[in-house]
Every structure is written in C-alpha cells, then in structure tokens.
Design a protein around this motif. Structure first.
Motif, mmCIF file in Angstrom:
data_model
loop_
_atom_site.group_PDB
_atom_site.id
_atom_site.type_symbol
_atom_site.label_atom_id
_atom_site.label_comp_id
_atom_site.label_asym_id
_atom_site.label_seq_id
_atom_site.Cartn_x
_atom_site.Cartn_y
_atom_site.Cartn_z
ATOM 1 N N LEU A 35 0.836 -1.203 0.000
ATOM 2 C CA LEU A 35 0.000 0.000 0.000
ATOM 3 C C LEU A 35 0.870 1.252 0.000
ATOM 4 O O LEU A 35 0.628 2.193 -0.764
ATOM 5 C CB LEU A 35 -0.920 -0.016 1.223
ATOM 6 C CG LEU A 35 -1.778 1.203 1.485
ATOM 7 C CD1 LEU A 35 -2.706 1.501 0.328
ATOM 8 C CD2 LEU A 35 -2.585 0.986 2.760
ATOM 9 N N SER A 36 1.906 1.246 0.811
ATOM 10 C CA SER A 36 2.824 2.377 0.875
ATOM 11 C C SER A 36 3.539 2.598 -0.456
ATOM 12 O O SER A 36 3.679 3.738 -0.921
ATOM 13 C CB SER A 36 3.855 2.145 1.989
ATOM 14 O OG SER A 36 4.804 3.162 2.014
ATOM 15 N N VAL A 37 3.963 1.531 -1.090
ATOM 16 C CA VAL A 37 4.643 1.632 -2.386
ATOM 17 C C VAL A 37 3.701 2.208 -3.436
ATOM 18 O O VAL A 37 4.079 3.098 -4.210
ATOM 19 C CB VAL A 37 5.186 0.251 -2.828
ATOM 20 C CG1 VAL A 37 5.646 0.279 -4.272
ATOM 21 C CG2 VAL A 37 6.317 -0.184 -1.904
ATOM 22 N N LEU A 42 1.724 7.012 -6.688
ATOM 23 C CA LEU A 42 0.757 8.086 -6.938
ATOM 24 C C LEU A 42 1.398 9.446 -6.678
ATOM 25 O O LEU A 42 1.272 10.363 -7.490
ATOM 26 C CB LEU A 42 -0.482 7.884 -6.063
ATOM 27 C CG LEU A 42 -1.592 8.917 -6.197
ATOM 28 C CD1 LEU A 42 -2.139 8.961 -7.627
ATOM 29 C CD2 LEU A 42 -2.704 8.604 -5.204
ATOM 30 N N VAL A 43 2.112 9.559 -5.586
ATOM 31 C CA VAL A 43 2.807 10.816 -5.260
ATOM 32 C C VAL A 43 3.810 11.172 -6.352
ATOM 33 O O VAL A 43 3.952 12.345 -6.714
ATOM 34 C CB VAL A 43 3.512 10.713 -3.890
ATOM 35 C CG1 VAL A 43 4.426 11.903 -3.640
ATOM 36 C CG2 VAL A 43 2.492 10.591 -2.769
ATOM 37 N N GLU A 44 4.484 10.178 -6.885
ATOM 38 C CA GLU A 44 5.500 10.418 -7.916
ATOM 39 C C GLU A 44 4.925 11.166 -9.119
ATOM 40 O O GLU A 44 5.593 12.018 -9.702
ATOM 41 C CB GLU A 44 6.097 9.081 -8.353
ATOM 42 C CG GLU A 44 7.200 9.218 -9.370
ATOM 43 C CD GLU A 44 7.756 7.872 -9.794
ATOM 44 O OE1 GLU A 44 8.951 7.820 -10.116
ATOM 45 O OE2 GLU A 44 6.993 6.878 -9.803
ATOM 46 N N TRP A 48 6.631 16.892 -9.118
ATOM 47 C CA TRP A 48 7.212 18.157 -9.584
ATOM 48 C C TRP A 48 6.184 19.080 -10.220
ATOM 49 O O TRP A 48 6.540 20.052 -10.875
ATOM 50 C CB TRP A 48 8.365 17.881 -10.561
ATOM 51 C CG TRP A 48 9.411 17.028 -9.922
ATOM 52 C CD1 TRP A 48 9.744 15.757 -10.263
ATOM 53 C CD2 TRP A 48 10.235 17.367 -8.794
ATOM 54 N NE1 TRP A 48 10.719 15.277 -9.430
ATOM 55 C CE2 TRP A 48 11.051 16.247 -8.514
ATOM 56 C CE3 TRP A 48 10.357 18.497 -7.984
ATOM 57 C CZ2 TRP A 48 11.970 16.235 -7.476
ATOM 58 C CZ3 TRP A 48 11.282 18.474 -6.945
ATOM 59 C CH2 TRP A 48 12.070 17.355 -6.713
ATOM 60 N N LEU A 49 4.907 18.786 -10.020
ATOM 61 C CA LEU A 49 3.862 19.645 -10.569
ATOM 62 C C LEU A 49 3.600 20.822 -9.634
ATOM 63 O O LEU A 49 3.714 20.703 -8.419
ATOM 64 C CB LEU A 49 2.564 18.858 -10.757
ATOM 65 C CG LEU A 49 2.601 17.655 -11.686
ATOM 66 C CD1 LEU A 49 1.227 17.009 -11.757
ATOM 67 C CD2 LEU A 49 3.105 18.031 -13.066
ATOM 68 N N PRO A 65 -4.956 8.360 -17.023
ATOM 69 C CA PRO A 65 -5.058 6.909 -16.777
ATOM 70 C C PRO A 65 -4.033 6.408 -15.764
ATOM 71 O O PRO A 65 -4.321 5.478 -15.010
ATOM 72 C CB PRO A 65 -4.808 6.276 -18.144
ATOM 73 C CG PRO A 65 -4.917 7.364 -19.144
ATOM 74 C CD PRO A 65 -4.696 8.650 -18.426
ATOM 75 N N ARG A 66 -2.865 7.026 -15.730
ATOM 76 C CA ARG A 66 -1.847 6.641 -14.736
ATOM 77 C C ARG A 66 -2.343 6.945 -13.326
ATOM 78 O O ARG A 66 -2.171 6.135 -12.415
ATOM 79 C CB ARG A 66 -0.530 7.369 -14.990
ATOM 80 C CG ARG A 66 0.193 6.917 -16.239
ATOM 81 C CD ARG A 66 1.492 7.696 -16.479
ATOM 82 N NE ARG A 66 2.356 7.698 -15.314
ATOM 83 C CZ ARG A 66 3.091 8.744 -14.928
ATOM 84 N NH1 ARG A 66 3.074 9.868 -15.601
ATOM 85 N NH2 ARG A 66 3.859 8.657 -13.853
#
Length: 123
Positions: A35-37, A42-44, A48-49, A65-66
């Motif tokens: 779950l953490s991974v 998702l955070v990745e 940088w946005l 979609p990602r």
C-alpha cells in the motif's frame, strides 16, 4: 459496472489472490508495505507539478489513466489489508470522520478558524 460495493470488491480481490495462491504473501505487513509503495507511485506523478498543474492532472490524456491506475492500486491494497485484519473500512472511516468533526468544530460566525499547521484532520 455492476458489483461496485466494497464487500463485493473485497471478495473479488480475495478470490483473485486465492486463485493464484498468493494468500501466504498477503500478510498485514506485506499488504501495508505494498500500500505504501503504491501510494508513493501516486505521489510520484505529482512530485514536480505546481499546485495549478496538479489540479488539472485529469485533463491530460496521458497522465489521467496513470493517476486512475495508481488510485485503483492504493484502494485495492487498502481493501485487502482491511479484509485480512477484519476492519470494516466504511465503519472505520465513518468513525474517523465523527472524531474529526468533534475535534475540529466549525468556527462560529465571526470566529477565525485556528491557524495551527500541526493540527491536521487525518490525525
């Protein structure tokens, strides 16, 4: 889509894992790690946005979609984690919302909201 209630989705995930003999690997520790991974993946996407770009991420046909896939992965592992530990995810969420409503009352008219960054609604 039919069968979009939590219990049905949990059963489908459990059946999927059982058919592949993944049960021995679906321990609370392993599911929490997975779950953490997935949450980190998702955070990745947003790393940088700018805040403005992140608010429009679902407008990008390559990124949307990602994001949806990573959200699905996070939810799938969370539901499996709850299934293994016998946590009613909706009841747990409802109880948490109730605690937060009591802990963070709506300011009265004319009263300023507390400006304390150490107090976060998910605590």
């Amino acid at each position: 889509m039919d069968g979009l209630d939590v219990r049905t989705l949990q059963r489908r995930l459990a059946d999927f894992a059982a058919a592949r003999d993944w049960g021995p690997y679906h321990t609370p520790k392993n599911l929490a790690s997975a779950l953490s991974v997935e949450a980190a993946e998702l955070v990745e996407i947003f790393q940088w946005l700018t805040p403005e770009q992140s608010a429009r991420v679902m407008e990008d046909p390559q990124t949307a979609p990602r994001v949806a896939d990573e959200v699905a992965d996070v939810l799938a592992y969370l539901l499996q984690f709850c299934e293994v530990l016998g946590i009613d995810v909706l009841a747990a969420l409802a109880a948490k919302i109730e605690r937060n409503e009591a802990r963070f009352p709506v300011p009265e008219p004319g009263e300023e909201a507390p400006d304390d960054p150490s107090r976060h609604s998910s605590e």
